[in-house]
Write a protein that holds these residues in place. Structure first.
Motif, mmCIF file in Angstrom:
data_model
loop_
_atom_site.group_PDB
_atom_site.id
_atom_site.type_symbol
_atom_site.label_atom_id
_atom_site.label_comp_id
_atom_site.label_asym_id
_atom_site.label_seq_id
_atom_site.Cartn_x
_atom_site.Cartn_y
_atom_site.Cartn_z
ATOM 1 N N THR A 158 17.847 -10.853 5.352
ATOM 2 C CA THR A 158 16.724 -11.798 5.460
ATOM 3 C C THR A 158 16.977 -12.842 6.541
ATOM 4 N N HIS A 159 18.226 -13.252 6.703
ATOM 5 C CA HIS A 159 18.539 -14.312 7.677
ATOM 6 C C HIS A 159 18.520 -13.804 9.111
ATOM 7 N N THR A 160 18.547 -12.475 9.308
ATOM 8 C CA THR A 160 18.514 -11.940 10.684
ATOM 9 C C THR A 160 17.165 -11.295 11.011
ATOM 10 N N HIS A 161 16.501 -10.721 10.008
ATOM 11 C CA HIS A 161 15.269 -9.958 10.264
ATOM 12 C C HIS A 161 14.070 -10.463 9.474
ATOM 13 N N GLY A 162 14.236 -11.586 8.761
ATOM 14 C CA GLY A 162 13.078 -12.245 8.176
ATOM 15 C C GLY A 162 12.710 -11.805 6.776
ATOM 16 N N ALA A 163 11.589 -12.367 6.303
ATOM 17 C CA ALA A 163 11.130 -12.168 4.920
ATOM 18 C C ALA A 163 10.873 -10.700 4.618
ATOM 19 N N GLY A 164 10.633 -9.909 5.660
ATOM 20 C CA GLY A 164 10.305 -8.497 5.448
ATOM 21 C C GLY A 164 11.518 -7.611 5.278
ATOM 22 N N ALA A 165 12.706 -8.202 5.227
ATOM 23 C CA ALA A 165 13.927 -7.392 5.197
ATOM 24 C C ALA A 165 14.024 -6.520 3.946
ATOM 25 N N THR A 166 13.386 -6.946 2.830
ATOM 26 C CA THR A 166 13.442 -6.113 1.616
ATOM 27 C C THR A 166 12.133 -5.356 1.408
ATOM 28 N N ASN A 167 11.266 -5.403 2.395
ATOM 29 C CA ASN A 167 9.938 -4.805 2.270
ATOM 30 C C ASN A 167 9.979 -3.296 2.542
ATOM 31 N N LEU A 168 9.315 -2.523 1.690
ATOM 32 C CA LEU A 168 9.358 -1.057 1.829
ATOM 33 C C LEU A 168 8.775 -0.578 3.154
ATOM 34 N N ALA A 169 7.736 -1.251 3.635
ATOM 35 C CA ALA A 169 7.083 -0.803 4.875
ATOM 36 C C ALA A 169 8.025 -0.964 6.065
ATOM 37 N N LEU A 170 8.697 -2.105 6.142
ATOM 38 C CA LEU A 170 9.587 -2.337 7.292
ATOM 39 C C LEU A 170 10.871 -1.525 7.177
ATOM 40 N N ALA A 171 11.135 -0.976 5.990
ATOM 41 C CA ALA A 171 12.323 -0.111 5.846
ATOM 42 C C ALA A 171 12.172 1.116 6.739
ATOM 43 N N THR A 172 10.956 1.624 6.852
ATOM 44 C CA THR A 172 10.727 2.802 7.704
ATOM 45 C C THR A 172 10.958 2.443 9.165
ATOM 46 N N PRO A 214 0.813 -1.217 0.000
ATOM 47 C CA PRO A 214 0.000 0.000 0.000
ATOM 48 C C PRO A 214 0.850 1.273 0.000
ATOM 49 N N PHE A 215 0.294 2.375 -0.494
ATOM 50 C CA PHE A 215 1.051 3.632 -0.609
ATOM 51 C C PHE A 215 1.552 4.130 0.742
ATOM 52 N N LEU A 216 0.949 3.642 1.837
ATOM 53 C CA LEU A 216 1.423 4.049 3.174
ATOM 54 C C LEU A 216 2.856 3.594 3.415
ATOM 55 N N ALA A 217 3.341 2.672 2.577
ATOM 56 C CA ALA A 217 4.750 2.257 2.660
ATOM 57 C C ALA A 217 5.614 3.252 1.900
ATOM 58 N N ASP A 218 5.316 4.552 2.109
ATOM 59 C CA ASP A 218 6.211 5.567 1.544
ATOM 60 C C ASP A 218 7.428 5.630 2.459
ATOM 61 N N VAL A 219 8.277 6.630 2.356
ATOM 62 C CA VAL A 219 9.534 6.594 3.118
ATOM 63 C C VAL A 219 9.422 7.165 4.529
ATOM 64 N N VAL A 220 8.200 7.643 4.936
ATOM 65 C CA VAL A 220 8.093 8.287 6.237
ATOM 66 C C VAL A 220 6.844 7.950 7.043
#
Ligand code: FAD
Length: 436
Positions: free
Chosen positions: A390-404, A55-61
């Motif tokens: 991915t091996h330390t923080h899981g499948a979401g490591a490349t996910n834009l939402a968890l980047a924030t 979703p667009f809420l996974a912007d950078v902030v």
């Protein structure tokens, strides 16, 4: 040292761009370098008609600070697109618009240096003020310069994964999806295009060419994949809760072998095709075959492409249908390899830090929950990483939402205080329980 930065960001992809945007309201003094001449997000795959997977809420902030001036909604407001977006009423936005939004953020931030490649990072743990020396090459002027910083954030992203026996062939004929749009015209002028793979990029390239076939019904389109089928990415809402800071807490605490098992078990969270893309694909196929119309296509799973060799004007694929254990050769004119990406770890990193940090295995380093490399020594000048996690923080490591979320934890650690709240109990599920 006068010119000491608090943080230097290596790479300006969406992850470090988010860090720069969230740092903007803090006193932290940072600078970011990227070797490309300007910001452009996965330009070879910026296919028109395709949507962002989140979703667009996974912007950078926004997930850190919905009041930030760098939010997607503020971009739409400033671009006078908010009413259109209001009536559009979709959570998923066009990928091209998301790229335009990221460029809009870049245009409003200071301290982002493009055309600057980081060629080395030297550790100075013994100095009075322990720090890193970041050596940067100004590509335009060919000048090398050292910058000094207490903390580094390596956000060098990923690189196309090319399988052995598929390299060394002309790129306009045998290309990775990351180069798709650069060669699309040539693909459309050929008689037969074969896509290898079954992930999101494979489906998007196949769908895009299928829709273009409208004008080229004599062009044959093939998709071969060693996977058991073209399956959907897990998108149910409870499954999506695995992309939350609470699940990352749980996952990070697991022993390494349990984490790698988990990644396997939860494969459908990151391997597969977006449901809307799959629906669009089948819809297009159904519409193309009404009445006596035939779709000029071949789709075959359970088929590994083992080697590609030149054959006359075209290419011969050595294939293995692993369930039937049958081998066959397949002729085609062009090949698009949707074989994914691997973490991009610069050579200087291994040369400089291989013997200074702890490793889980020969390729995967140890990383703390707040994204610091684990050094043999106890240090206060930290090397943060946002790639190969991915091996330390899981499948979401490349996910834009968890980047924030990651950038919140990095900023709080560097500032030594809570600038952004690190929210928890963000989901309905829990992953452990004490005696009740
Ligand atoms: C085609 C595609 C579509 C995706 N779509 C989504 C999606 O819809 N939703 C989602 O959640 N995730 C998506 N992802 C996953 C992920 O969000 C992206 O890969 C994202 O780009 C990762 O951001 P990043 O900043 O880590 O890396 P990148 O975007 O790869 O940026 C890394 C940057 O580092 C620079 N760099 C590397 N080495 C150096 C150096 N030595 N010196 C200076 N600069 C350097 C590179 O030039 C590059 O600009 C997608 C990935 C791909 C490939």
């Amino acid at each position: 040292m006068d010119d000491m930065y608090d943080v230097i960001g290596i790479g300006i992809g969406p992850f470090n761009l988010g860090l720069a945007a969230l740092m903007d309201k803090t006193e932290l003094n940072g600078i970011f370098f990227d070797k490309t001449s300007q910001f452009d997000w996965h330009p070879g795959m910026m296919i028109e008609k395709m949507d962002l997977q989140v979703p667009f809420l996974a912007d950078v902030v926004t997930l850190a600070d919905p009041t930030s001036p760098y939010s997607y909604l503020n971009y739409l407001r400033e671009e006078n697109r908010l009413f259109k977006f209001f009536f559009y009423s979709e959570f998923k936005v066009p990928r091209q618009e998301y790229n335009d939004y990221l460029k809009w953020v870049v245009s409003r931030l200071q301290g982002l240096m493009f055309n600057h490649k980081v060629i080395d990072v030297v550790d100075h743990p013994q100095a009075n003020d322990p720090h890193y020396e970041v050596i940067v090459k100004d590509i335009e002027h060919g000048i090398e310069k050292s910058y000094h910083t207490r903390h580094v954030v390596m956000g060098t992203g990923s690189k196309p994964l090319m399988l052995k026996d598929m390299t060394g062939l002309p790129e306009e004929d045998v290309l990775h999806t990351s180069k798709y749009l650069y060669h699309k015209e040539k693909l459309l002028n050929s008689e037969h295009v074969t896509i290898v793979g079954s992930g999101q990029s494979a489906a998007e390239v196949f769908l895009d060419l299928l829709q273009e076939q409208e004008y080229r019904d004599d062009m044959h389109l093939t998709l071969l994949t060693r996977s058991a089928g073209l399956f959907q990415l897990e998108s149910a809402k409870l499954g999506q809760e695995f992309f939350s800071p609470d699940y990352v807490d749980y996952f990070h605490e697991l022993p390494f072998d349990k984490r790698t098992d988990s990644l396997e078990m939860l494969g459908s969270l990151r391997k597969g095709i977006d449901p809307d893309t799959l629906k669009g694909l089948y819809r297009t196929l159904y519409h193309k075959t009404t009445g006596s119309k035939k779709a000029n296509i071949t789709i075959q799973p359970m088929t590994e492409v083992q080697e590609i060799t030149t054959a006359g004007q075209g290419y011969q694929l050595q294939c293995h249908q692993w369930q039937k254990d049958s081998h066959f050769t397949y002729m085609t004119d062009k090949v698009v390899l949707a074989t994914g990406y691997r973490p991009h770890i610069p050579d200087w990193f291994l040369e400089r830090f291989q013997d200074k940090v702890e490793w889980e295995d020969d390729k995967r380093y140890q990383v703390t929950r707040d994204f610091r490399l684990v050094f043999h020594d106890d240090r206060n000048h930290h090397f943060f990483v946002s790639t190969n996690l991915t091996h330390t923080h899981g499948a979401g490591a490349t996910n834009l939402a968890l980047a924030t979320q990651r950038n919140i934890e990095i900023i709080n650690k560097i500032a030594g205080k809570q600038i952004y709240e690190e929210q928890r109990n963000t989901i309905f599920q829990q992953f452990t329980m004490e005696d009740n």
